[in-house]
Design a protein around this motif. Structure first.
Motif, mmCIF file in Angstrom:
data_model
loop_
_atom_site.group_PDB
_atom_site.id
_atom_site.type_symbol
_atom_site.label_atom_id
_atom_site.label_comp_id
_atom_site.label_asym_id
_atom_site.label_seq_id
_atom_site.Cartn_x
_atom_site.Cartn_y
_atom_site.Cartn_z
ATOM 1 N N LEU A 120 57.845 64.720 53.871
ATOM 2 C CA LEU A 120 58.301 66.102 53.714
ATOM 3 C C LEU A 120 57.160 67.005 53.270
ATOM 4 O O LEU A 120 56.965 68.096 53.816
ATOM 5 C CB LEU A 120 59.435 66.168 52.680
ATOM 6 C CG LEU A 120 60.829 65.730 53.114
ATOM 7 C CD1 LEU A 120 61.802 65.843 51.947
ATOM 8 C CD2 LEU A 120 61.331 66.562 54.285
ATOM 9 N N TYR A 121 56.406 66.532 52.282
ATOM 10 C CA TYR A 121 55.302 67.357 51.787
ATOM 11 C C TYR A 121 54.182 67.484 52.822
ATOM 12 O O TYR A 121 53.489 68.502 52.865
ATOM 13 C CB TYR A 121 54.769 66.805 50.469
ATOM 14 C CG TYR A 121 55.624 67.199 49.286
ATOM 15 C CD1 TYR A 121 55.694 68.531 48.877
ATOM 16 C CD2 TYR A 121 56.369 66.261 48.584
ATOM 17 C CE1 TYR A 121 56.489 68.911 47.806
ATOM 18 C CE2 TYR A 121 57.168 66.624 47.516
ATOM 19 C CZ TYR A 121 57.216 67.952 47.120
ATOM 20 O OH TYR A 121 58.003 68.334 46.071
ATOM 21 N N MET A 122 54.004 66.471 53.655
ATOM 22 C CA MET A 122 53.040 66.586 54.750
ATOM 23 C C MET A 122 53.487 67.689 55.714
ATOM 24 O O MET A 122 52.667 68.489 56.193
ATOM 25 C CB MET A 122 52.922 65.255 55.500
ATOM 26 C CG MET A 122 52.293 64.133 54.703
ATOM 27 S SD MET A 122 52.341 62.550 55.618
ATOM 28 C CE MET A 122 51.988 61.364 54.305
ATOM 29 N N LEU A 123 54.798 67.719 56.000
ATOM 30 C CA LEU A 123 55.342 68.748 56.881
ATOM 31 C C LEU A 123 55.176 70.127 56.264
ATOM 32 O O LEU A 123 54.777 71.077 56.942
ATOM 33 C CB LEU A 123 56.820 68.463 57.141
ATOM 34 C CG LEU A 123 57.552 69.465 58.044
ATOM 35 C CD1 LEU A 123 56.969 69.446 59.458
ATOM 36 C CD2 LEU A 123 59.051 69.147 58.084
ATOM 37 N N PHE A 124 55.478 70.247 54.962
ATOM 38 C CA PHE A 124 55.333 71.539 54.279
ATOM 39 C C PHE A 124 53.876 71.992 54.275
ATOM 40 O O PHE A 124 53.588 73.185 54.364
ATOM 41 C CB PHE A 124 55.854 71.444 52.837
ATOM 42 C CG PHE A 124 57.303 71.018 52.730
ATOM 43 C CD1 PHE A 124 58.186 71.234 53.779
ATOM 44 C CD2 PHE A 124 57.779 70.397 51.589
ATOM 45 C CE1 PHE A 124 59.525 70.839 53.699
ATOM 46 C CE2 PHE A 124 59.106 70.001 51.485
ATOM 47 C CZ PHE A 124 59.975 70.214 52.538
ATOM 48 N N TRP A 125 52.947 71.033 54.168
ATOM 49 C CA TRP A 125 51.528 71.373 54.223
ATOM 50 C C TRP A 125 51.172 71.948 55.599
ATOM 51 O O TRP A 125 50.443 72.944 55.695
ATOM 52 C CB TRP A 125 50.674 70.134 53.932
ATOM 53 C CG TRP A 125 49.209 70.372 54.138
ATOM 54 C CD1 TRP A 125 48.464 70.023 55.233
ATOM 55 C CD2 TRP A 125 48.312 71.052 53.259
ATOM 56 N NE1 TRP A 125 47.162 70.432 55.080
ATOM 57 C CE2 TRP A 125 47.032 71.064 53.883
ATOM 58 C CE3 TRP A 125 48.455 71.639 51.996
ATOM 59 C CZ2 TRP A 125 45.923 71.649 53.282
ATOM 60 C CZ3 TRP A 125 47.336 72.216 51.397
ATOM 61 C CH2 TRP A 125 46.104 72.218 52.041
ATOM 62 N N ASP A 126 51.700 71.334 56.649
ATOM 63 C CA ASP A 126 51.457 71.846 58.001
ATOM 64 C C ASP A 126 51.975 73.271 58.135
ATOM 65 O O ASP A 126 51.320 74.136 58.741
ATOM 66 C CB ASP A 126 52.146 70.949 59.045
ATOM 67 C CG ASP A 126 51.404 69.648 59.283
ATOM 68 O OD1 ASP A 126 50.234 69.540 58.868
ATOM 69 O OD2 ASP A 126 52.001 68.729 59.869
ATOM 70 N N TRP A 127 53.171 73.523 57.584
ATOM 71 C CA TRP A 127 53.745 74.869 57.628
ATOM 72 C C TRP A 127 52.865 75.860 56.872
ATOM 73 O O TRP A 127 52.663 76.986 57.325
ATOM 74 C CB TRP A 127 55.150 74.862 57.026
ATOM 75 C CG TRP A 127 56.171 74.175 57.863
ATOM 76 C CD1 TRP A 127 56.030 73.712 59.146
ATOM 77 C CD2 TRP A 127 57.517 73.864 57.491
ATOM 78 N NE1 TRP A 127 57.192 73.137 59.583
ATOM 79 C CE2 TRP A 127 58.133 73.215 58.596
ATOM 80 C CE3 TRP A 127 58.267 74.058 56.327
ATOM 81 C CZ2 TRP A 127 59.454 72.773 58.564
ATOM 82 C CZ3 TRP A 127 59.586 73.624 56.287
ATOM 83 C CH2 TRP A 127 60.178 72.987 57.398
#
Length: 277
Positions: A120-127
């Protein structure tokens, strides 16, 4: 936008880097099996070196997960698989311990939850990166606010703790609420906690900087050693060796093997421990 699947033919690596992603995870799985032999049979005198080699496992899987998340065709489906696996793992271990109680072993194993929250945090970083690149304040704010979601999901567990201190609340209700709260992964209660989630995210952010990844691994290992030198978790620093030997290639994949092997070997070892020890 979905990431293109990695190609085994366009990755530059050193001649001594011979471990692909599949081989790396298979080695980690073998070490994990040894580690869980120690967990299940420590009361029978299982040697401590089994636990020592097992300290390399989590960083190795987090390292592989960071690469896999970057290349996966659908991050949404990847996270969905991990969430379903996490929920199934909680239910599996809970039911197993109810059906076959073991006074010497408590099953709290659920690495799927850790990988899910880290993902999830990897995804939020991408965002966040995309928002900064696109100069979109809305996208940046969305990414930052979403970072609080895996924190807020700890509220049911906090409520369970508060109610447990109230003698008027039935024990059955507390157990049910505890189970429900465990079904919702949060950054505090997942296996390895905040530290391992952060390590996984740093592995992802610095995916193309192997040296920095190893620096973060050593930093966490040192922090653990300085906090408690008797905690052998610091030995996870030796995961730097397979990390250095990784060549960036996918290998055969065996995607679903690891989803099956993890609960299967834990269940088997737990049953054997219950019946034999």
């Amino acid at each position: 936008m979905e990431q293109m699947e990695r190609s085994n033919h366009h990755i530059v690596h050193k001649n001594w880097q011979f471990l692909n992603a599949t081989t790396l995870k298979l080695i980690a799985a073998a070490l994990m099996f040894l580690d869980h032999i120690h967990q299940m049979f420590v009361a029978a005198g299982a040697p401590v070196w089994l636990n020592m080699v097992g300290r390399l496992v989590f960083p190795m899987f987090l390292f592989a997960a960071a690469d896999s998340f970057y290349y996966t065709r659908s991050k949404k489906k990847y996270l969905q698989r991990l969430l379903i696996a996490s929920i199934c793992m909680v239910l599996f271990t809970t039911i197993l311990q109810q059906v076959l109680p073991n006074k010497t072993v408590v099953l709290m194993n659920n690495a799927f939850g850790t990988f899910f929250v880290a993902g999830l945090y990897m995804l939020f970083w991408d965002w966040l990166v995309a928002g900064i690149r696109n100069k979109s304040r809305k996208q940046v704010i969305k990414a930052i606010l979403c970072c609080f979601v895996p924190i807020l999901t700890a509220l049911p567990l906090l409520l369970t703790g508060l109610l447990a201190a109230n003698a008027s609340v039935p024990a059955a209700a507390i157990r049910l609420l505890a189970l429900l709260s465990l079904l919702i992964p949060n950054v505090f209660a997942v296996e390895g906690g905040v530290a391992f989630v952060l390590l996984g995210v740093l592995f992802y952010i610095f995916r193309n900087q192997r040296g920095m990844q190893i620096v973060f691994l050593f930093a966490l290992s040192a922090a653990i050693y300085l906090a408690d030198s008797s905690n052998i978790q610091w030995m996870m620093c030796f995961a730097a060796i397979p990390m250095l030997l990784y060549n960036g290639e996918k290998g055969r994949g065996l995607k679903y093997f690891f989803y099956i092997f993890y609960p299967a070997h834990i269940g088997l070892l737990y049953i054997l421990s219950t019946l034999l020890v």
